[in-house]
Enzyme design. Structure first.
Site, PDB file in Angstrom:
ATOM      1  N   LYS B  80       0.878  -1.024   0.169  1.00 23.87           N
ATOM      2  CA  LYS B  80      -0.083   0.261  -0.110  1.00 23.87           C
ATOM      3  C   LYS B  80       0.972   1.229   0.131  1.00 23.87           C
ATOM      4  O   LYS B  80       2.059   1.250   0.715  1.00 23.87           O
ATOM      5  CB  LYS B  80      -0.965   0.079   1.276  1.00 23.87           C
ATOM      6  CG  LYS B  80      -2.009   1.204   1.385  1.00 23.87           C
ATOM      7  CD  LYS B  80      -2.678   0.831   2.344  1.00 23.87           C
ATOM      8  CE  LYS B  80      -3.926   2.177   2.750  1.00 23.87           C
ATOM      9  NZ  LYS B  80      -4.814   1.663   4.001  1.00 23.87           N
ATOM     10  N   SER B 155      -9.854   1.862   2.868  1.00 26.43           N
ATOM     11  CA  SER B 155      -8.694   2.683   2.167  1.00 26.43           C
ATOM     12  C   SER B 155      -7.737   1.852   1.419  1.00 26.43           C
ATOM     13  O   SER B 155      -7.170   2.223   0.553  1.00 26.43           O
ATOM     14  CB  SER B 155      -8.071   3.291   2.817  1.00 26.43           C
ATOM     15  OG  SER B 155      -7.378   3.035   3.996  1.00 26.43           O
ATOM     16  N   SER B 179     -10.114  -0.604   7.078  1.00 29.03           N
ATOM     17  CA  SER B 179      -9.315  -0.188   5.837  1.00 29.03           C
ATOM     18  C   SER B 179      -8.591  -1.528   5.268  1.00 29.03           C
ATOM     19  O   SER B 179      -8.211  -1.404   3.931  1.00 29.03           O
ATOM     20  CB  SER B 179      -8.441   0.986   5.952  1.00 29.03           C
ATOM     21  OG  SER B 179      -9.189   2.100   5.758  1.00 29.03           O
TER      22      SER B 179
END
Lengths: 481, 488
Positions: B80, B155, B179
């Site tokens: 990420k 997210s 997330s």
């Protein structure tokens, strides 16, 4: 005439802790490096970095707390103080807010009336310093040096117990002495390692409500603290006596113009939005830790002063000056133990000739060119009448110049005192014979002339004759005046 | 060499590399080619590090040939874009960090590298991890491989989409309120958020420090266990990481779940949960029961307070954490500022998107003098109540099971105008963050062709039991192996 106004002062002292690395990073705290060479990613507030507490800073804060009879909190919490400033890399300062590490301490100073007076210490908390903004040499921009960012500070907050600039200075000096005794701060004010903010207000004498205060920021010398406070007291008195009101605000002291100037008012003050820092765990301290720290405490100045008076018979004031610096007190004690001359004599020499020589050469006690043992050797020779006090000054200078021990210098220069009565008598006879007019005057009543004769004998013997003997022999030979 | 390397899990690939069926370079090339051809529509990546990946794959093959290499030697992963990666763009999905090249590796990046992992790139995400749909990214939304009109969740949407689309067998993610787990549920992948403090946060760009936790998204529980074992453990650089022994999570999978007490939360099946999702979750619970687990009803009375509590605590922390983005030292800096205030205002005004600004403002407000007690302090107290609820529940059960998300993947643009509805998407996941508990989501069926997740929460450091429970479930079902049609 007593003033109709009572002055109320509280100090916030920032002492930079003498740790090797910063409070939340491994970067060096050494002063004076090239800008931004001692700021690591943590000090720069880079994305993703996290603070890790330097345990040495905790130990030092604990030492301080124990030295001022304070409570060392078993649990204290770091909080973030949020505000934007270019030299504050994270946009917040990590400090302690609701739960500081040290609370409820105290200190005795000599008050305005000459009596001992207790000054409360509200709290002392750990925090990180910010960097420096440099406004000169960058055109329309400013430069930022983050070397200082993250340097550990202990902020020591007093109760509003101080009643004059002099008391404020006494208190500040005392704190200064303590932190240096503890070795937790070098106390270097030029480098900003020891600085303070002063909260000043006045109120009618006898009034118990506090007046509106102003805060004078960033005072970095004892002299400036005194001048700034006195200026501020005068300003407030004038203001009120002219029918005005003191506004709560932050002021800056301008040393060039010797005045304080408004920096920002209460309304313009930041809302710091303090909250516990989620990146750091609370500091948990147990009794064993506190006791272990207590065991490392040195003898503190007040206790040392009492001991010097009691054990060495020193004058209170002399003891007070000697203990003002731990190294000076240690020097004194080493010399006092090594000589048979008497401790007060040692104190006189340390505070007199030795201090003068150090000042002259711009040295501190650690840089003394004469060791305590050599000073003791000199004092022994005075004590046993090998040399006179006057010759001792000459030997002292030779010691300072590194010409050997007192005995070596006395021998090499032939400074040994003449105590042989026959030798002195011979010189006295010569002097009497050479000065018939003065002899007649003396004998007709001008007894002050004895000084003239003594001087002549000393001159003839190169200062080495024992002055007491010279006096006695002269009086004997000249007969009564 | 098989043309279907992309379909294999991390564990399968580890075996294949070990057997010499293919090399890490071949595997890496295959996945890079796939990303190059398919990610244009999906937008799962912000940065693809093809050269560095191939170099790492070559090194992995060499060390394997020399009989060396860590447990992940030659295995591809993606990070990420919230994790700092040395010398590589680390944007956090924001214009603020559009040009930010991190000068150091996050601890988990370092640990995965040390174990031999090959990093293919950095995945798209909601800006500063603030969002549940991946629509707040400065680099555009990620699309859900199951339906390109839909959001993959957020997210960690890029990570979830990359794993679901078979671009990589595994991805790292971060989870502040769901997330990792919500996008895993919405993309049919496995998402694990460990106990707070289990995995270091060093080098992970902070959103809400007391809630953030790094974790993984994979296509099997076994793979999640494998990665967790590498990532977990004390890190001296993170004061909130906890010195707790790291068990062999893969080993722990094989134990029985006979008698495992699984709590079913009464409040989970209240209004708000899509009925078909509820049915899928109930079916999953029945599967666990059939495997020997004992279902017990438990109560989390303050569950409805978790979203409001979260939306005080998280913005408060983020308002402070994001203060460092001031245009002075790194990140976006406004052109030709008139003065300092202008530099601050425009750098931040231009650098941050609307959702980040909304949260900074909310957070600044709740910490302000006069509001602190009513909001921040109150939220901390409620947070404690919620944690206490879980503590009570875990006195009765070993694992709490329920839905991960109230609905399957929603359409892009559906909730962007209504932040509150968007926030409510995290109702089932936020509690674990507030209480610092480990939790995972594993695929448990489909609703109208869209994946649904089963959510499991455990007590502190209860990852092993969670993983075992999930692993057993995967033995009985094949939801986790389902692949979106265009990405087979």
């Amino acid at each position: 005439m007593s003033s109709p106004w009572e002055v109320v002062i509280g100090l916030e002292i920032h002492a930079q802790l003498a740790t090797v690395s910063k409070i939340f990073s491994g970067a060096s705290t050494a002063y004076g490096a090239e800008p931004n060479t001692q700021a690591c990613l943590i000090d720069l507030g880079y994305p993703g970095v996290l603070p890790v507490l330097n345990e040495e800073a905790v130990r030092m804060a604990c030492k301080f707390g124990l030295s001022v009879n304070a409570t060392v909190a078993r649990r204290s919490v770091f909080a973030r103080k949020n505000y934007f400033y270019p030299d504050l890399p994270k946009g917040y300062q990590i400090s302690q807010y609701e739960l500081p590490i040290v609370e409820n301490g105290e200190l005795m100073i000599t008050g305005g009336d000459g009596n001992q007076k207790r000054i409360g210490i509200t709290r002392a908390h750990l925090e990180e310093d910010a960097g420096k903004s440099i406004h000169e040499g960058f055109g329309r921009s400013s430069g930022i040096d983050l070397n200082r960012a993250g340097t550990p500070l202990l902020e020591i907050v007093s109760e509003p117990d101080l009643r004059s600039a002099k008391e404020a200075i006494d208190y500040m000096r005392k704190i200064h002495t303590i932190v240096r005794y503890l070795g937790i701060s070098d106390g270097n004010m030029q480098e900003g390692s020891f600085r303070c903010d002063a909260n000043v207000s006045i109120r009618p004498s006898g009034e118990s409500e506090l007046g509106t205060r102003t805060e004078i920021k960033n005072l970095n010398s004892f002299r400036f603290v005194e001048k700034a406070i006195n200026f501020e007291i005068e300003r407030q008195i004038e203001l009120i006596e002219d029918g005005g009101k003191v506004v709560q605000e932050t002021r800056l002291y301008d040393s060039d113009r010797d005045e304080t100037r408004s920096m920002r008012s209460k309304e313009e003050a930041n809302d710091y939005r303090y909250f516990p820092d989620p990146d750091l765990l609370p500091i948990e301290i147990d009794d064993d830790y506190v006791e272990a720290v207590r065991a490392t405490l040195p003898e503190l100045p007040d206790a040392k002063q009492r001991r010097f008076v009691a054990d060495y018979g020193l004058r209170q004031e002399d003891a007070g000056i000697l203990v003002g610096t731990r190294a000076v007190a240690d020097y004194f004690e080493a010399a006092a133990v090594a000589t048979g001359a008497g401790a007060q004599i040692v104190a006189n020499w340390v505070l007199g000739d030795l201090s003068a020589a150090l000042n002259r050469d711009g040295l501190d006690i650690d840089g003394s060119r004469i060791s305590p043992a050599r000073l003791a050797g000199l004092l022994d020779r005075i004590d046993d009448n090998t040399i006179s006090g006057k010759i001792a000054k000459e030997v002292f200078e030779a010691l300072w110049a590194g010409e050997g021990t007192a005995d070596e210098i006395i021998d090499k220069k032939g400074l040994r005192q003449i105590t042989d009565a026959a030798a002195i008598e011979a010189v006295v006879d010569e002097i009497i014979a050479a000065n018939p007019t003065q002899v007649a005057d003396y004998q007709s009543g001008k007894d002050k002339l004895i000084g003239f004769f003594v001087g002549q004998v000393m001159k003839a013997t190169g200062g080495k004759a024992n002055p007491g003997q010279v006096n006695a022999i002269l009086k004997d030979k000249l007969g009564s005046a | 060499m098989s043309q279907d390397l992309h379909t294999l899990t991390l564990t399968q690939l580890a075996a294949g590399l070990g057997n010499g069926d293919y090399s890490s370079v071949q595997l890496t090339e295959a996945l890079l080619a796939r990303i190059a051809s398919l990610d244009k529509t999906l937008n799962a990546f912000v940065t693809v590090t093809a050269d560095a990946a191939l170099a790492a794959a070559r090194r992995a093959d060499e060390s394997r040939a020399a009989g060396k290499g860590g447990v992940l030697n030659g295995l591809p992963v993606v990070h990420k874009d919230i994790f700092c990666t040395r010398g590589v763009l680390t944007t956090c999905g924001s214009r603020m960090l559009e040009n930010f090249v991190a000068p150091y590796d996050a601890t988990i990046v370092e640990r995965l590298n040390a174990a031999g992992a090959v990093v293919l790139g950095k995945t798209n995400m909601d800006e500063f991890a603030m969002g549940s749909s991946n629509e707040t990214s400065y680099f555009g939304p990620v699309r859900n491989p199951w339906d390109l009109e839909r959001s993959p969740g957020g997210s960690s949407g890029g990570s979830a989409a990359a794993v679901a689309a078979r671009f990589a067998p595994a991805a790292t993610g971060t989870d502040t309120g769901g997330s990792i787990r919500q996008p895993a549920a919405l993309t049919g992948t496995v998402g694990l958020k460990p106990t707070y403090g289990r995995v270091s946060r060093y080098g992970m760009i902070a959103f809400a420090s007391s809630l953030d936790q790094a974790g993984v998204i994979t296509r099997s529980t076994e793979d999640a266990a494998l990665l967790l074992g590498v990532m977990a453990g004390l890190d001296e650089r993170d004061s909130t990481s906890i010195d707790h022994p790291v068990p062999d999570y893969v080993d722990a999978l094989s134990g029985p779940i006979d008698g495992l007490r699984v709590g079913v939360v009464r409040q989970h099946f209240d209004a708000g949960l899509d009925e078909k999702c509820a049915a899928a979750v109930r079916e999953a619970l029945a599967v666990l029961e059939a495997r020997g687990a004992v279902l017990t009803e438990v109560d989390l009375p303050n569950l409805d307070l978790s979203v409001p509590t979260y939306y005080v605590v998280a913005p408060a922390e983020c308002s402070s954490n994001l203060s460092r983005f001031d245009g002075i030292r790194f990140g976006h800096r406004a052109d030709n500022p008139e003065d300092l205030l202008d530099l601050y205002c425009r750098s931040r005004g231009e650098g941050f998107g609307a959702e980040v600004k909304r949260r900074i403002m909310t957070g600044t407000y709740v910490l302000s003098a006069g509001y602190y007690d009513a909001y921040y302090l109150k939220a901390q107290q409620v947070r404690q109540l919620i944690a206490d609820d879980f503590k009570k529940a875990f006195a009765e059960v070993d694992v709490i099971a329920g839905p991960t998300s109230p609905t399957p993947a929603f359409k892009l643009g559906d909730k962007t105008d209504d932040p509150i509805t968007m926030y409510l998407n995290d109702i089932y996941t936020i509690g674990a963050n507030l209480a610092g508990l480990p939790a995972l989501s594993t695929p448990c069926g489909f609703v109208e062709g869209l994946p649904v997740g089963l959510h499991l929460v455990g007590p502190h450091f209860g990852e092993a039991a969670l993983l075992r429970c999930s692993h057993h479930y995967e033995q009985e079902t094949d939801w986790h192996t389902a692949c979106p049609e265009s990405y087979r």
